[in-house]
Enzyme design. Structure first.
Site, PDB file in Angstrom:
ATOM      1  N   LYS A  78      32.834  41.826  51.702  1.00 51.39           N
ATOM      2  CA  LYS A  78      33.308  43.005  50.979  1.00 51.39           C
ATOM      3  C   LYS A  78      32.230  44.100  50.934  1.00 51.39           C
ATOM      4  CE  LYS A  78      37.126  40.743  49.785  1.00 51.39           C
ATOM      5  NZ  LYS A  78      36.977  39.592  48.927  1.00 51.39           N
TER       6      LYS A  78
ATOM      7  N   ASP B 218      31.674  36.210  39.539  1.00 52.20           N
ATOM      8  CA  ASP B 218      32.112  36.427  40.916  1.00 52.20           C
ATOM      9  C   ASP B 218      31.979  37.925  41.181  1.00 52.20           C
ATOM     10  OD1 ASP B 218      33.444  36.853  43.291  1.00 52.20           O
ATOM     11  OD2 ASP B 218      35.352  35.978  42.636  1.00 52.20           O
TER      12      ASP B 218
ATOM     13  N   TRP C 232      41.871  36.563  41.778  1.00 55.05           N
ATOM     14  CA  TRP C 232      40.681  35.765  42.083  1.00 55.05           C
ATOM     15  C   TRP C 232      40.225  34.970  40.873  1.00 55.05           C
ATOM     16  CZ3 TRP C 232      40.804  35.015  46.866  1.00 55.05           C
ATOM     17  CH2 TRP C 232      41.131  36.032  47.761  1.00 55.05           C
TER      18      TRP C 232
HETATM   19  C1  PLP Z   1      37.785  38.358  48.499  1.00 52.57           C
HETATM   20  C2  PLP Z   1      37.432  37.782  47.183  1.00 52.57           C
HETATM   21  C3  PLP Z   1      37.308  36.390  46.982  1.00 52.57           C
HETATM   22  C4  PLP Z   1      37.596  35.379  48.068  1.00 52.57           C
HETATM   23  O1  PLP Z   1      36.619  35.410  49.012  1.00 52.57           O
HETATM   24  P1  PLP Z   1      36.642  34.408  50.267  1.00 52.57           P
HETATM   25  O2  PLP Z   1      35.283  34.645  50.836  1.00 52.57           O
HETATM   26  O3  PLP Z   1      37.767  34.844  51.150  1.00 52.57           O
HETATM   27  O4  PLP Z   1      36.829  33.034  49.764  1.00 52.57           O
HETATM   28  C5  PLP Z   1      36.947  35.942  45.740  1.00 52.57           C
HETATM   29  N1  PLP Z   1      36.700  36.809  44.733  1.00 52.57           N
HETATM   30  C6  PLP Z   1      36.819  38.148  44.884  1.00 52.57           C
HETATM   31  C7  PLP Z   1      36.535  39.037  43.738  1.00 52.57           C
HETATM   32  C8  PLP Z   1      37.188  38.671  46.109  1.00 52.57           C
HETATM   33  O5  PLP Z   1      37.304  39.988  46.272  1.00 52.57           O
END
Ligand code: PLP
Length: 356
Positions: free
Chosen positions: A192, A168, A101
């Site tokens: 998540k 993030d 990511w």
């Molecule tokens: C799943 C995830 C993403 C991507 O998320 P989307 O909503 O599918 O774009 C980005 N960063 C992390 C840490 C993730 O776990």
């Protein structure tokens, strides 16, 4: 048969949230209308949005001066959008590369300016969090990924920097106590630890916006969304509603301090078995282990079929490792009960008995 859902995302949500969410599909707030067929400008939905936004502030214990918005496009769009809103036209930014990511965030940021990768754990298959790196002091912001969903590592100690701190937090927001006011911008895809896919939470310090000198397209401009109370265009009404329910659930549980204790206990139980059981080995460096995504491998892959049969029969789903890592990954987000972690540990012990 009862299922134990260890899926990495979209992932488990509390049963009571799913129940309320399904009721609202047929009859929301006793309106005899569905939540998904009423106007997002209606009083009933505006209340949902406002409640969701204020629960985020309350649970994260944010001081005044932060805005909370629910956007679309996933965390993946925030890779670009955060850069658009914070990187000056001739600016630079620094990134920490701790996995897939982060790498994707770096790729998007590079489209807009000069990006320095201050450290990377790619050399060891991203099984650790780099430490003691230097962040240049002439950058507009420093970006990191708090929890690496795929590799199962988590930042425990965030770097101090004079520049803006961007994070993030898609896969560990609301899971542990942090001083969230140290961050200038936080983003997290809902699916998540907060709700269904379809909305992305952005928490941003107001004073940092509007300083790039860029002409930002409206949909990518945080200030536009903030000025419209997160309703610049039709929000993802259902995803925001279910997120709100999950945040209420978390508040009733005792908030982040309470869930953190449970998360620590769940992770301790599972890691202890990985370390004790000779048939397994953990993937991530011990001190960097994630409390959310537990990655592990078999010490001898020839027994894979035997182990897979055992956990399948126990009702466990979603523990296959990400295709880029292999092995196993048990995601134990906020809504995962201790009981399900115990079922997995029991399966690991049954596997050991069968082979001895
Ligand atoms: C799943 C995830 C993403 C991507 O998320 P989307 O909503 O599918 O774009 C980005 N960063 C992390 C840490 C993730 O776990």
């Amino acid at each position: 048969m009862k299922k134990h859902n260890f899926s990495a995302g979209p992932c488990i949500l509390p049963q009571e949230v799913l129940k309320k969410a399904s009721d609202a599909i047929l009859n929301f707030n006793n309106l005899n209308l569905s939540l998904i067929e009423i106007s997002h400008r209606s009083k009933d939905f505006v209340e949902v949005m406002e409640n969701a936004r204020s629960l985020v502030k309350e649970l994260l214990n944010l001081p005044d001066g932060y805005s909370v918005i629910f956007l679309q496009g996933g965390a993946s769009l925030e890779f670009l959008m955060s850069t658009y809103n914070l990187l000056k036209t001739d600016g630079k930014a620094a990134y920490l590369d701790t996995g897939t990511w982060s790498t994707k965030a770096i790729k998007e940021a590079k489209k807009l300016g000069e990006i320095t990768v201050v450290a990377s754990s790619k050399d060891a298959g991203y099984n650790y969090i780099p430490k003691n790196y230097e962040i240049p002091n002439d950058v507009d912001f420093f970006h990191c990924t708090s929890n690496n969903t795929i590799f199962g590592t988590q930042i425990k100690e965030f770097s101090k920097t004079d520049s803006l701190l961007v994070c993030d937090m898609s896969s560990d927001i609301f899971s542990r106590q942090l001083d969230f006011s140290k961050f200038d911008l936080i983003y997290a895809g809902a699916q998540k630890n907060m709700g269904p896919a379809g909305t992305t939470l952005v928490v941003v310090k107001d004073e940092i916006l509007g300083k790039t000198g860029r002409d930002i397209p409206s949909m990518l401009d945080y200030q536009v969304h903030i000025s419209k109370d997160s309703m610049f265009n039709t929000p993802s009404v259902y995803a925001v509603y279910v997120s709100m329910l999950t945040l209420e659930w978390l508040k009733n549980l005792g908030g982040i301090p309470a869930v953190e204790k449970i998360n620590e206990a769940k992770a301790a139980l599972l890691y202890a078995e990985i370390d004790r059981n000779p048939l397994f080995k953990g993937y991530a460096n011990k001190e960097d282990r994630s409390l959310m995504n537990v990655t592990f491998n078999l010490t001898d892959d020839t027994h894979k079929e035997t182990f897979d049969k055992i956990w399948n029969e126990a009702g466990i789903v979603g523990i296959k490792g990400h295709r880029s890592v292999g092995g196993y990954r048990a995601s134990i987000y906020n809504a995962m009960p201790m009981e399900s972690v115990q079922v997995l540990v029991d399966a690991m012990q049954k596997f050991e008995k069968q082979l001895s």
